[in-house]
Enzyme design. Structure first.
Site, PDB file in Angstrom:
ATOM      1  CG  ASN A 137      43.075  34.173  48.192  1.00 18.83           C
ATOM      2  OD1 ASN A 137      42.304  33.769  47.312  1.00 18.83           O
ATOM      3  ND2 ASN A 137      44.082  33.442  48.640  1.00 18.83           N
ATOM      4  CG  HIS A 197      39.932  39.841  42.827  1.00 18.27           C
ATOM      5  ND1 HIS A 197      39.907  38.474  42.628  1.00 18.27           N
ATOM      6  CD2 HIS A 197      40.220  40.387  41.614  1.00 18.27           C
ATOM      7  CE1 HIS A 197      40.154  38.212  41.345  1.00 18.27           C
ATOM      8  NE2 HIS A 197      40.354  39.356  40.731  1.00 18.27           N
ATOM      9  N   GLY A 255      46.964  27.420  44.074  1.00  8.15           N
ATOM     10  CA  GLY A 255      45.569  27.426  44.485  1.00  8.15           C
ATOM     11  C   GLY A 255      44.644  28.264  43.635  1.00  8.15           C
ATOM     12  CB  THR A 256      44.552  30.601  41.226  1.00 10.90           C
ATOM     13  OG1 THR A 256      43.726  31.193  40.211  1.00 10.90           O
ATOM     14  CG2 THR A 256      46.007  30.678  40.794  1.00 10.90           C
TER      15      THR A 256
END
Length: 228
Positions: free
Chosen positions: A87, A104, A169-170
């Site tokens: 995130n 990222h 959550g990925t």
């Protein structure tokens, strides 16, 4: 003290009101990702790209960390916790997590177009004419498609030291981030939290799947880990 490494993706921020990276149709907030998340898109239409991230930045400043972020902070009372996130938001930091690596990039930072190490904190709009010290246009501090992931080597080193790995959550479908799970020591306990898990129980040795959203899934995780 045992070391927990947590890999997080868009799902942990969704409950704070931040949309996941891409919709089912491949669009990101109504835009083709190739237009707003590639060096070529920035070269073709820099104003569009800058405004796109200006809107994302404004949205981020309006939301708050959720219970999942707070639960990871609570783990620090019992473990050494390192978070590796895909995130670009700062919700882990705002919740109080001390050790966060952003694979990222970060939405609240910008950098020089010619020197990726010239990075500035940035919470306002970024427009054409905003220049770095070397007089080059500033751009979002985001790793776009087609660019190297400069923090990947550090993330690999962190993952190799995990006594416990948690994935939240990925989908573990986006590379190179998805490859990190291959660097844990054999038989390291792995906890996978997602309402629609993309992995099966036998995908990894010593895998526990918690089929739930990040907030209540991490509630369950705390009960498991802190009572052990």
């Amino acid at each position: 003290m045992k070391k927990i490494v947590v890999l997080t993706g868009a799902g942990i921020s969704a409950e704070s009101g931040i949309n996941t990276f891409r919709d089912a149709d491949g669009l990101w907030e109504g835009h083709d990702v190739m237009e707003v998340a590639t060096p070529e898109g920035f070269a073709k239409n820099p104003e569009l790209v800058l405004e796109f991230y200006n809107q994302r930045r404004k949205q981020l400043l309006e939301v708050s960390p959720n219970r999942a972020h707070s639960n990871l902070v609570e783990l620090e009372n019992n473990f050494h916790v390192e978070i590796i996130t895909q995130n670009v938001d700062d919700l882990h930091e705002r919740a109080g997590s001390k050790n966060v690596t952003h694979l990222h990039g970060e939405l609240l930072k910008v950098r020089s177009s010619i020197n990726e190490n010239a990075i500035l904190e940035w919470k306002k709009d970024l427009v054409l004419g905003d220049l770095c010290g070397n007089k080059s246009q500033l751009r979002p501090h985001i790793v776009w498609f087609g660019e190297m992931v400069p923090m990947l080597d550090k993330a690999v080193e962190i993952t190799q030291t995990a006594d416990i790995l948690i994935i939240i959550g990925t989908s573990m479908q986006v590379y190179p981030a998805a490859s990190l799970v291959n660097y844990v020591k054999p038989y390291t306990p792995i906890y996978f939290i997602d309402p629609k898990p993309s992995v099966s129980k036998n995908a990894f040795n010593n895998l526990t799947i918690i089929k739930d959203v990040a907030s209540s899934g991490t509630d369950e995780l705390l009960k498991i880990l802190i009572t052990k």
